[in-house]
Write a protein that holds these residues in place. Structure first.
Motif, PDB file in Angstrom:
ATOM      1  N   GLY A 199      39.239  47.996  43.882  1.00  0.00           N
ATOM      2  CA  GLY A 199      38.711  47.749  45.220  1.00  0.00           C
ATOM      3  C   GLY A 199      38.514  46.266  45.436  1.00  0.00           C
ATOM      4  N   LEU A 200      37.778  45.929  46.466  1.00  0.00           N
ATOM      5  CA  LEU A 200      37.509  44.510  46.748  1.00  0.00           C
ATOM      6  C   LEU A 200      36.173  44.390  47.464  1.00  0.00           C
ATOM      7  CD1 LEU A 200      38.102  43.831  50.027  1.00  0.00           C
ATOM      8  CD2 LEU A 200      40.422  44.233  49.290  1.00  0.00           C
ATOM      9  N   VAL A 201      35.616  43.196  47.382  1.00  0.00           N
ATOM     10  CA  VAL A 201      34.385  42.850  48.075  1.00  0.00           C
ATOM     11  C   VAL A 201      34.677  41.678  48.996  1.00  0.00           C
ATOM     12  CG1 VAL A 201      33.664  41.357  46.157  1.00  0.00           C
ATOM     13  CG2 VAL A 201      31.963  42.128  47.828  1.00  0.00           C
ATOM     14  N   GLY A 202      34.133  41.727  50.201  1.00  0.00           N
ATOM     15  CA  GLY A 202      34.346  40.657  51.169  1.00  0.00           C
ATOM     16  C   GLY A 202      33.043  40.114  51.703  1.00  0.00           C
ATOM     17  N   ILE A 203      33.014  38.817  51.938  1.00  0.00           N
ATOM     18  CA  ILE A 203      31.844  38.151  52.508  1.00  0.00           C
ATOM     19  C   ILE A 203      32.341  37.187  53.583  1.00  0.00           C
ATOM     20  CG2 ILE A 203      29.848  36.667  52.098  1.00  0.00           C
ATOM     21  CD1 ILE A 203      29.827  37.584  49.221  1.00  0.00           C
ATOM     22  N   SER A 204      31.793  37.286  54.770  1.00  0.00           N
ATOM     23  CA  SER A 204      32.128  36.342  55.839  1.00  0.00           C
ATOM     24  C   SER A 204      30.839  35.763  56.399  1.00  0.00           C
ATOM     25  CB  SER A 204      32.941  37.027  56.945  1.00  0.00           C
ATOM     26  OG  SER A 204      32.218  38.097  57.508  1.00  0.00           O
TER      27      SER A 204
END
Length: 329
Positions: free
Chosen positions: A137-142
């Motif tokens: 999976g992946l983790v995103g931060i904006s």
């Protein structure tokens, strides 16, 4: 032997149970810390599986998607909330991250919000791996960095204005020296003539033009902060009236300038160049606030401040003052 063999088994089971309990408690504690972090940070945080479906999102990211409950996003993708162009771009980036295992860090993008305003966002995405190192999976931060970008733009604009001011000051200083020579020779020529001489009128026109040019150079020097501050008794109405022509050129045809000047005001003690600079700055602000045109009004009048007014104006003192009011539509 039976009793001896049973007791260690019971002890081991108890130890394993306690260990499992502690591990589960620690896992719950870490999860609660993560959720608290996600829900209280202004950053938009989300987790996705290998098909780019949301597993968990923060409250801030839920708000950016237009939903109130973060749980409503679980199992869905960006295509369920965003425009197809944005969703396709995000899906392409995430497939590359999952395929290569390389993170995408600090990409700055500008987006137009529902209110029509442009927002700047710094986005980062990183893969999530299991014990064997496989991407699961992946983790995103904006992060919204609009304020930082605007401050940077303001700093750049201030640097440009400083450079323009230095250039204007240098040119005005040299040009002012030339004007002083023109005025000096004109005065010498006028000293040998009377008003009936044919050249007298032409020389007076040269003198008036040179003095107007000298006034312009003084304004440029004041703009570049190279003019000395010299307070003197001034007629505020006269300062505004002499600046009107320059203001008309600055404002353009779509902005109408009105003067409501009280002829009975008392003189003020101020530097004329600074007063002109104040008027110009207020006029520029008004022009920016009226891109489609409007009316800019300058008004003068007397005002008497009482002792009670010091509660809202601590720097003031009781007495009679001259007031300048600048208003726009």
């Amino acid at each position: 032997w039976i009793r001896f063999s049973v007791e260690p088994v019971q002890f081991n089971n108890s130890l394993q149970a306690e260990t499992s309990y502690r591990a589960a408690t620690a896992l719950i504690h870490e999860r609660n810390l993560l959720y608290a972090l996600m829900d209280n940070l202004p950053d938009r945080i989300y987790f996705k599986d290998t098909d780019s479906r949301f597993l968990k999102i923060s409250k801030a990211h839920a708000a950016s998607l237009g939903i109130n409950n973060p749980e409503d996003a679980v199992g869905k993708t960006d295509a369920d909330f965003k425009a197809s162009e944005f969703a396709s771009k995000a899906l392409s980036d995430e497939r590359e991250i999952i395929a290569t295992g390389k993170p995408l860090l600090g990409r700055v993008e500008n987006k137009t919000g529902p209110d029509g305003k442009t927002r700047w966002v710094s986005a980062s995405k990183a893969p999530i791996r299991d014990k064997e190192g496989r991407v699961v999976g992946l983790v995103g931060i904006s992060r919204d960095i609009t304020q930082e970008i605007e401050l940077q733009q303001q700093l750049q604009q201030a640097s440009k204005m400083d450079a323009i001011g230095r250039l204007a000051g240098g040119v005005a200083h040299d040009f002012n020296n030339l004007l002083q020579a023109i005025l000096g020779f004109t005065e010498i020529l006028l000293s040998g003539l009377n008003e009936r001489s044919p050249q007298y009128g032409d020389l007076k026109q040269i003198e008036r033009a040179a003095r107007r040019a000298a006034d312009l150079t003084h304004q440029l020097l004041a703009f570049s902060r190279k003019q000395r501050i010299e307070p003197q008794l001034l007629d505020l109405n006269q300062i505004i009236a002499s600046t009107e022509k320059m203001l008309c050129r600055l404002m353009g045809e779509e902005i109408h300038i009105e003067l409501a000047l009280d002829a009975g005001i008392q003189p003020i003690l101020a530097d004329p160049n600074q007063i002109e600079q104040i008027i110009m700055n207020l006029a520029v602000n008004a022009r920016d606030a009226m891109p489609k045109g409007g009316r800019l009004t300058f008004a003068t009048g007397d005002v008497t401040l009482e002792a009670v007014d010091r509660s809202v104006r601590p720097e003031a003192r009781p007495g009679r003052f001259t007031r300048l009011t600048v208003s726009d539509t």
